[in-house]
Design a protein around this motif. Sequence first.
Motif, PDB file in Angstrom:
ATOM      1  N   ASP A 107      25.724  23.089   5.352  1.00 52.57           N
ATOM      2  CA  ASP A 107      24.898  22.943   4.151  1.00 52.57           C
ATOM      3  C   ASP A 107      24.005  21.709   4.342  1.00 52.57           C
ATOM      4  OD1 ASP A 107      24.802  23.702   0.972  1.00 52.57           O
ATOM      5  OD2 ASP A 107      24.489  21.560   1.356  1.00 52.57           O
ATOM      6  N   ALA A 108      22.707  21.859   4.093  1.00 54.10           N
ATOM      7  CA  ALA A 108      21.760  20.777   4.395  1.00 54.10           C
ATOM      8  C   ALA A 108      21.912  19.594   3.447  1.00 54.10           C
ATOM      9  CB  ALA A 108      20.321  21.301   4.352  1.00 54.10           C
ATOM     10  N   THR A 109      22.510  19.810   2.282  1.00 55.27           N
ATOM     11  CA  THR A 109      22.679  18.714   1.333  1.00 55.27           C
ATOM     12  C   THR A 109      23.998  17.980   1.574  1.00 55.27           C
ATOM     13  OG1 THR A 109      21.507  20.068  -0.277  1.00 55.27           O
ATOM     14  CG2 THR A 109      22.661  18.129  -1.140  1.00 55.27           C
ATOM     15  N   THR A 110      25.074  18.746   1.804  1.00 57.42           N
ATOM     16  CA  THR A 110      26.408  18.125   1.855  1.00 57.42           C
ATOM     17  C   THR A 110      26.997  18.058   3.270  1.00 57.42           C
ATOM     18  OG1 THR A 110      27.496  20.264   1.589  1.00 57.42           O
ATOM     19  CG2 THR A 110      26.899  19.071  -0.440  1.00 57.42           C
ATOM     20  N   ASP A 111      26.358  18.725   4.246  1.00 57.96           N
ATOM     21  CA  ASP A 111      26.905  18.864   5.605  1.00 57.96           C
ATOM     22  C   ASP A 111      28.228  19.639   5.634  1.00 57.96           C
ATOM     23  OD1 ASP A 111      24.833  17.837   7.056  1.00 57.96           O
ATOM     24  OD2 ASP A 111      25.765  15.883   7.438  1.00 57.96           O
ATOM     25  N   GLU A 112      28.542  20.341   4.544  1.00 57.64           N
ATOM     26  CA  GLU A 112      29.752  21.158   4.515  1.00 57.64           C
ATOM     27  C   GLU A 112      29.648  22.267   5.564  1.00 57.64           C
ATOM     28  OE1 GLU A 112      32.217  23.887   1.307  1.00 57.64           O
ATOM     29  OE2 GLU A 112      30.139  23.321   0.922  1.00 57.64           O
ATOM     30  N   LYS A 113      30.753  22.517   6.287  1.00 55.57           N
ATOM     31  CA  LYS A 113      30.751  23.549   7.329  1.00 55.57           C
ATOM     32  C   LYS A 113      30.813  24.926   6.685  1.00 55.57           C
ATOM     33  CE  LYS A 113      32.467  20.520  10.843  1.00 55.57           C
ATOM     34  NZ  LYS A 113      33.579  19.885  11.517  1.00 55.57           N
ATOM     35  N   MET A 114      29.911  25.808   7.097  1.00 55.76           N
ATOM     36  CA  MET A 114      29.812  27.138   6.464  1.00 55.76           C
ATOM     37  C   MET A 114      29.871  28.236   7.524  1.00 55.76           C
ATOM     38  SD  MET A 114      27.039  26.531   3.447  1.00 55.76           S
ATOM     39  CE  MET A 114      27.530  28.062   2.640  1.00 55.76           C
ATOM     40  N   ASP A 115      30.865  28.167   8.404  1.00 58.19           N
ATOM     41  CA  ASP A 115      30.941  29.119   9.525  1.00 58.19           C
ATOM     42  C   ASP A 115      32.384  29.219   9.992  1.00 58.19           C
ATOM     43  OD1 ASP A 115      31.508  26.988  11.514  1.00 58.19           O
ATOM     44  OD2 ASP A 115      29.545  26.295  10.844  1.00 58.19           O
ATOM     45  N   LYS A 116      32.571  29.799  11.186  1.00 64.33           N
ATOM     46  CA  LYS A 116      33.916  30.060  11.697  1.00 64.33           C
ATOM     47  C   LYS A 116      34.720  28.781  11.940  1.00 64.33           C
ATOM     48  CE  LYS A 116      36.116  32.676  15.410  1.00 64.33           C
ATOM     49  NZ  LYS A 116      35.801  33.372  16.669  1.00 64.33           N
ATOM     50  N   ASP A 117      34.072  27.618  11.987  1.00 65.17           N
ATOM     51  CA  ASP A 117      34.825  26.371  12.113  1.00 65.17           C
ATOM     52  C   ASP A 117      35.811  26.212  10.948  1.00 65.17           C
ATOM     53  OD1 ASP A 117      34.010  25.442  14.552  1.00 65.17           O
ATOM     54  OD2 ASP A 117      32.540  24.003  13.793  1.00 65.17           O
ATOM     55  N   ARG A 118      35.551  26.837   9.809  1.00 63.96           N
ATOM     56  CA  ARG A 118      36.501  26.759   8.682  1.00 63.96           C
ATOM     57  C   ARG A 118      37.815  27.431   9.073  1.00 63.96           C
ATOM     58  NH1 ARG A 118      34.065  24.239   4.684  1.00 63.96           N
ATOM     59  NH2 ARG A 118      36.064  24.207   3.631  1.00 63.96           N
ATOM     60  N   PHE A 119      37.720  28.500   9.867  1.00 63.23           N
ATOM     61  CA  PHE A 119      38.913  29.187  10.383  1.00 63.23           C
ATOM     62  C   PHE A 119      39.494  28.396  11.556  1.00 63.23           C
ATOM     63  CE2 PHE A 119      40.408  32.089  13.762  1.00 63.23           C
ATOM     64  CZ  PHE A 119      41.498  32.670  13.125  1.00 63.23           C
ATOM     65  N   ARG A 120      38.603  27.998  12.503  1.00 63.27           N
ATOM     66  CA  ARG A 120      39.095  27.288  13.703  1.00 63.27           C
ATOM     67  C   ARG A 120      39.856  26.024  13.315  1.00 63.27           C
ATOM     68  NH1 ARG A 120      33.517  28.005  15.426  1.00 63.27           N
ATOM     69  NH2 ARG A 120      33.344  29.749  16.884  1.00 63.27           N
ATOM     70  N   GLN A 121      39.315  25.298  12.314  1.00 70.82           N
ATOM     71  CA  GLN A 121      39.878  23.974  11.960  1.00 70.82           C
ATOM     72  C   GLN A 121      40.732  24.010  10.693  1.00 70.82           C
ATOM     73  OE1 GLN A 121      36.415  21.407  11.742  1.00 70.82           O
ATOM     74  NE2 GLN A 121      35.728  21.951  13.795  1.00 70.82           N
ATOM     75  N   ASP A 122      41.067  25.223  10.214  1.00 68.47           N
ATOM     76  CA  ASP A 122      41.899  25.365   9.001  1.00 68.47           C
ATOM     77  C   ASP A 122      41.343  24.584   7.814  1.00 68.47           C
ATOM     78  OD1 ASP A 122      43.913  27.063  10.111  1.00 68.47           O
ATOM     79  OD2 ASP A 122      44.744  25.326  11.160  1.00 68.47           O
ATOM     80  N   LEU A 123      40.060  24.772   7.535  1.00 63.71           N
ATOM     81  CA  LEU A 123      39.430  24.017   6.450  1.00 63.71           C
ATOM     82  C   LEU A 123      39.542  24.720   5.090  1.00 63.71           C
ATOM     83  CD1 LEU A 123      36.178  22.847   8.320  1.00 63.71           C
ATOM     84  CD2 LEU A 123      38.294  21.572   7.959  1.00 63.71           C
TER      85      LEU A 123
END
Length: 242
Positions: free
Chosen positions: A203-219
């Motif tokens: 996300d360009a405002t918060t830098d929140e991850k919005m992709d498979k890294d949420r699965f890879r890193q258990d976010l």
Amino acid sequence: METRNKLYEGKAKILFETDDPNVILQRFKDDATAFNGKKRGTIANKGYVNNQVSAHLYRYLSSYFIPTHFLDVVSDTEMTVVKLEMIPIEVVVRNIAAGSLLKRSDHKEGDVLPVPLLEFFLKDDDKGDPQISREGILEQELCTAEDLEILSRLALKTNAVLKSFWQRRNIKLVDFKLEFGKNHEGKIVLGDEISPDTCRFWDATTDEKMDKDRFRQDLGQVEETYEAIRRRVFMEDHLETE
Ligand code: TMP
Ligand code: ASP
């Protein structure tokens, strides 16, 4: 479309023959893996999101004269694509430092790279998809020097087009992976998929991850994030006449 034999089943997709020898049906699965298959799981509706997102991005890239294998969406989780002879290389383009680049450089996560970085990885699960140089690609005869030149230009052009597409949707295109193949006329065409499985989106405002890294890193919030990306793809964009 009548489907016939299963041609190939990968970690995230299944390819079927169709009644046309030049056309393949590509079915997106909800299955997710990471770290070369060591981590496994399911992401509800991922197949639907990746089918929709890939289709839209391929259509968009075609409008910029980037040739893709995409033909048509035929169901929630299936698209028809042109049959390609795949080049066994993963082509990664990076705009911002993240992922495996952090282990191979002094960059910190989030460093903006001075120029887009093009990297190649050998598509070989048994070897863990190792990085390979241009010379290595030619020495192993994975493609010709001319092919390598063409796919490198197509990858960088794809980056330029998609970077601004996502910028207008308030998303930073951090990096992504492409795969190319040759159609029956020998022309190099973009294949595979372009989705939250194969790109890093922040996300360009918060830098929140919005992709498979949420699965890879258990976010957490994995399904919700995939759906959010699907919605942003189809967000109204006043700069485009889609
Ligand atoms: P990396 O930082 O792990 O090398 O990944 C670079 C990009 O490639 C990132 O957007 C995720 C994508 N990718 C795939 O699509 N498939 C893979 O198997 C890997 C390792 C990365
Ligand atoms: N898809 C790859 C795997 O399962 C890696 C990844 O996307 O992180 O191993």
